[in-house]
Enzyme design. Structure first.
Site, PDB file in Angstrom:
ATOM      1  N   GLY A  77      34.598  37.444  38.261  1.00  0.00           N
ATOM      2  CA  GLY A  77      33.711  37.064  37.149  1.00  0.00           C
ATOM      3  C   GLY A  77      33.575  35.550  37.089  1.00  0.00           C
ATOM      4  O   GLY A  77      34.547  34.833  37.291  1.00  0.00           O
ATOM      5  N   ASP A 137      39.592  34.854  30.855  1.00  0.00           N
ATOM      6  CA  ASP A 137      40.576  35.744  30.213  1.00  0.00           C
ATOM      7  C   ASP A 137      41.936  35.099  29.946  1.00  0.00           C
ATOM      8  O   ASP A 137      42.685  35.575  29.109  1.00  0.00           O
ATOM      9  CB  ASP A 137      40.803  37.003  31.069  1.00  0.00           C
ATOM     10  N   ARG A 152      39.400  41.465  28.977  1.00  0.00           N
ATOM     11  CA  ARG A 152      39.908  42.598  29.777  1.00  0.00           C
ATOM     12  C   ARG A 152      41.178  43.154  29.115  1.00  0.00           C
ATOM     13  O   ARG A 152      41.064  43.742  28.060  1.00  0.00           O
ATOM     14  CB  ARG A 152      40.167  42.168  31.215  1.00  0.00           C
ATOM     15  N   ASP A 182      44.578  35.329  31.755  1.00  0.00           N
ATOM     16  CA  ASP A 182      45.511  36.447  31.924  1.00  0.00           C
ATOM     17  C   ASP A 182      46.453  36.251  33.108  1.00  0.00           C
ATOM     18  O   ASP A 182      47.059  37.202  33.589  1.00  0.00           O
ATOM     19  CB  ASP A 182      44.726  37.762  32.076  1.00  0.00           C
ATOM     20  N   ASP A 218      42.920  37.032  39.175  1.00  0.00           N
ATOM     21  CA  ASP A 218      44.007  37.750  39.826  1.00  0.00           C
ATOM     22  C   ASP A 218      43.586  38.472  41.128  1.00  0.00           C
ATOM     23  O   ASP A 218      44.218  38.310  42.170  1.00  0.00           O
ATOM     24  CB  ASP A 218      44.570  38.760  38.808  1.00  0.00           C
ATOM     25  N   THR A 228      39.007  31.963  35.255  1.00  0.00           N
ATOM     26  CA  THR A 228      38.678  33.180  34.501  1.00  0.00           C
ATOM     27  C   THR A 228      38.768  32.868  33.014  1.00  0.00           C
ATOM     28  O   THR A 228      39.702  32.183  32.583  1.00  0.00           O
ATOM     29  CB  THR A 228      39.624  34.357  34.839  1.00  0.00           C
ATOM     30  N   ARG A 231      32.277  40.572  43.382  1.00  0.00           N
ATOM     31  CA  ARG A 231      33.552  41.289  43.536  1.00  0.00           C
ATOM     32  C   ARG A 231      33.378  42.105  44.815  1.00  0.00           C
ATOM     33  O   ARG A 231      32.461  42.926  44.890  1.00  0.00           O
ATOM     34  CB  ARG A 231      33.819  42.183  42.323  1.00  0.00           C
TER      35      ARG A 231
END
Ligand code: F6P
Length: 321
Positions: free
Chosen positions: A11, A128, A172, A130, A103, A126, A72
């Site tokens: 993304g 996120d 996410r 994360d 990731d 990202t 992706r």
């Protein structure tokens, strides 16, 4: 190392362009040739590659998205796909690669490095946030500020109409966009996948707050923490409040990167190239810990477990009472 490549994968995130700019200019500064690979690993497999110069990345630092485009790529998860990618790199004489992504992109970089000996550096890009090994990822600050601006607007209109608002944000499986934007936006309730919550309690609390004369409330719901429609329906039925729903969606993935993301992108980009040049270094994830830029071997970075920021959660609980 004489030739390196750079790609963006997964993304997109605000700050990716600034990171590529830093990679290109650092590589040129040290006298290396640098190639931009389009559409992430897909472009590496099919050879969508152009040489980039210092001027190729002019007027880029302030742009959202990624001018290299992103994708992706399922084929890259297979050894055969990675073999094609390694062949492309060999054909261009590219010895090292900078991958800007999350990731999944880092796992691809590690596999490429393990299978074909290509040194790879991962820049965490990202929204996120994360990835546990790093305190921040590129795009997070911009995304949170975009969400915050939406929350500010929503508060104005909710207040005027005595309404309750639920705003769903991305992330996410990670609740950090919700947590940070919720705290900064003064949200009364922040629902994330990390911390269990009880809708009955929230309904009771909304009723109590109405009795106290507080007629407007803001709930920030993280992706992965529940269904927006179901939560809204439950609270309408049990708290008898007028609820409006906002699903922010991809608006929070775009936009000009904030100062914080531009500086981070620049620091990450410079370090990634310097790590590639360093003969003693191994394929690694670039990150930031306590405001210091770090490079951590992928295996080690993947092993770091994500911890819930209990201090921030507690702060949000205390302040929303
Ligand atoms: O990883 C970034 C992210 O925006 C997540 O927050 C979200 O779950 C996902 O990507 C959405 O992906 P897509 O743009 O493919 O719908």
């Amino acid at each position: 190392m004489k030739k390196i490549g750079v790609l963006t994968s997964g993304g997109d995130a605000p700050g990716m362009n600034a990171a590529v700019r830093a990679v290109v200019r650092t590589a040129r500064y040290y006298g290396m040739q640098v190639y931009g690979i389009e559409r992430g690993y897909e472009g590496l497999i099919s050879g969508q590659i152009t040489e980039l110069e210092t001027r190729s990345v002019s007027d880029m630092i302030q742009r959202g998205g990624t001018f290299l485009k992103t994708a992706r790529c399922k084929e890259f998860t297979e050894l055969e796909g990675r073999r094609k990618a390694a062949d492309t790199l060999e054909a261009y004489g590219i010895e090292g690669l900078v991958v800007v992504g999350g990731d999944g992109s880092f796992r691809g970089a590690k596999d490429l490095s393990d299978d074909f000996g290509i040194k790879c550096m991962g820049i965490p890009g990202t929204i996120d946030k994360d990835l546990a090994y790093t305190d921040y990822t590129l795009g997070f600050d911009t995304a949170v500020n975009t969400v915050l601006s939406a929350i500010n607007n929503l508060r104005d209109t909710m207040q005027s109409h005595d309404r309750v608002c639920i705003v769903e944000v991305m992330g996410r499986h990670c609740g950090d966009i919700a947590l940070y934007s919720g705290i900064a936006g003064g949200a009364e309730y922040i629902l994330t996948p990390e911390i269990p919550y009880d809708l009955n309690e929230i309904a009771k609390s909304l009723v109590k707050s109405k009795l106290r004369g507080k007629t407007s409330n803001m709930l920030v719901l993280a992706e992965g923490a529940g269904n927006l429609e179901e939560i809204a329906a439950f609270l309408t039925e049990h708290a008898h409040v007028d609820i409006k729903r906002t699903h922010l969606g991809h608006v929070q993935r775009g936009g000009s990167p904030t100062m914080a993301d531009r500086i981070l992108a620049t620091r990450f980009g410079v370090r990634a190239v310097e790590e590639l040049m360093n003969e003693k270094s191994v394929s690694s994830a670039i990150g930031i810990k306590e405001n210091k830029i770090i490079a951590m071997p992928f295996e080690q970075a993947f092993a770091v477990k994500r911890e819930t920021n209990t201090e921030l959660y507690n702060a949000s609980k205390i302040l929303s009472k």
